[in-house]
Design an enzyme around this catalytic site. Structure first.
Site, short mmCIF file in Angstrom:
data_model
loop_
_atom_site.label_atom_id
_atom_site.label_comp_id
_atom_site.label_asym_id
_atom_site.label_seq_id
_atom_site.Cartn_x
_atom_site.Cartn_y
_atom_site.Cartn_z
N TYR A 1 30.18 50.40 42.12
CA TYR A 1 31.59 50.23 42.47
C TYR A 1 32.31 51.56 42.66
CZ TYR A 1 30.77 45.51 40.54
OH TYR A 1 30.27 44.27 40.26
N LEU B 1 35.81 32.69 42.69
CA LEU B 1 36.73 31.98 43.59
C LEU B 1 36.12 31.81 44.98
CD1 LEU B 1 40.04 33.84 42.61
CD2 LEU B 1 39.10 31.73 41.64
N ILE C 1 34.66 36.66 35.77
CA ILE C 1 35.24 38.00 35.91
C ILE C 1 35.95 38.14 37.26
CG2 ILE C 1 33.84 39.29 34.25
CD1 ILE C 1 31.94 39.93 36.64
N LYS D 1 38.33 39.41 40.18
CA LYS D 1 39.00 40.65 40.56
C LYS D 1 40.46 40.33 40.90
CE LYS D 1 39.74 43.53 44.50
NZ LYS D 1 39.85 43.41 45.96
N ARG E 1 48.70 38.89 40.26
CA ARG E 1 47.44 38.14 40.30
C ARG E 1 46.67 38.30 38.99
NH1 ARG E 1 44.76 36.10 44.57
NH2 ARG E 1 46.89 35.57 45.18
N ASN F 1 45.62 34.97 36.93
CA ASN F 1 44.25 34.64 36.52
C ASN F 1 44.14 34.47 35.01
OD1 ASN F 1 43.46 34.80 39.20
ND2 ASN F 1 42.58 36.84 39.01
#
Length: 264
Positions: free
Chosen positions: A48, A181, A219, A221, A227, A231
């Site tokens: 990442y 998602l 997990i 993002k 947001r 979540n």
């Protein structure tokens, strides 16, 4: 916040903050915002490119930190070096994962042996894998006698990985969902939007609540404080058995969105 028991005697928060595709320059700020909002798990990876930012955000907190070694670090010695490189950027590593098995290279058993050594030396408390199939899992367990604490796999309502989850249950491995998602493709699905309206929740919250109620780690993002908080609030959403059944029925054989780990 719900915790999931790991097979090494530790626990991991069921809901964490994922940082895949979070730019390095934003990773510290967004990770801090997630921690401030109430997250107790931050997930990063060498690939990442944002471990340093996550390290800055977690330096003065006790949140659970996961990172992963990338495909170019497969093999015993390479894995040990990869851990050192990640450890130099993070104040601590609670869970270290092999990111992909890369069966075409046939080095994931030796890589796993390196992680076992790291745990035995006390350099990392928990070790696990990501994107491993049941066959990959059986092979590393047979070779070492050590069962991964967790397997992080693509999992969402249209790709539910039931065979993998059954293998995890057999071995005592926590299933943690990435791309929970469906890369955002499910947020406008009519089944999910209808359930969201019934539950007084957002579509994302419905999907995350489905994961959590199924005993899965997850997990997601997020790229904004709004947001992040949305979540996190999924933990308060309670789906009815009928709603869960509708989501369970969305599974498709062709639902995979990411790479197939068996062909890499």
């Amino acid at each position: 916040m719900t915790d999931l028991p790991l097979n090494d005697g530790r626990t991991i928060p069921a809901l964490g903050f994922g940082t895949y595709k979070v730019p390095a320059e934003d990773s510290s700020r967004l990770s801090r915002e997630a921690i401030d909002a109430g997250y107790r798990l931050i997930d990063t990876a060498a690939f990442y490119g944002n471990e340093a930012g996550v390290g800055e955000a977690t330096a003065s907190s006790d949140v659970f930190v996961t990172t992963k070694l990338w495909r170019d670090a497969m093999g015993y010695d390479n894995a040990l070096k990869a851990f050192d490189a990640s450890a130099a950027k993070l104040p601590r590593i609670d869970l270290f994962l092999i990111h992909w098995p890369m069966p075409s290279e046939n080095r994931y058993v030796d890589t796993w042996k390196a992680l076992v050594r790291l745990r035995e030396e006390g350099r990392v408390a928990s070790i696990g894998v990501s994107n491993f199939s049941p066959d990959h899992l059986d092979r590393i367990v047979d070779a070492t006698g050590v069962v991964p604490a967790l397997n992080q796999i693509e999992l969402h309502p249209t790709f539910q990985q039931r065979a993998a989850r059954a293998a995890h249950e057999r071995l005592g491995i926590v299933t943690q969902s990435w791309s929970p998602l469906g890369q955002g493709t499910l947020l406008a699905d009519p089944t999910i939007t209808a359930i969201a309206q019934e539950a007084g929740a957002t579509p994302a919250q419905v999907i995350l609540a489905w994961h959590i109620q199924a005993g899965l780690g997850v997990i997601p993002k997020a790229s904004s404080r709004a947001r992040i908080e949305e979540n996190l609030a999924a933990q308060a959403v309670r789906l009815t058995p009928e709603q869960v059944a509708k989501l369970d029925a969305m599974d498709r054989e062709d639902g995979r969105l990411g790479p197939n780990p068996d062909t890499l």
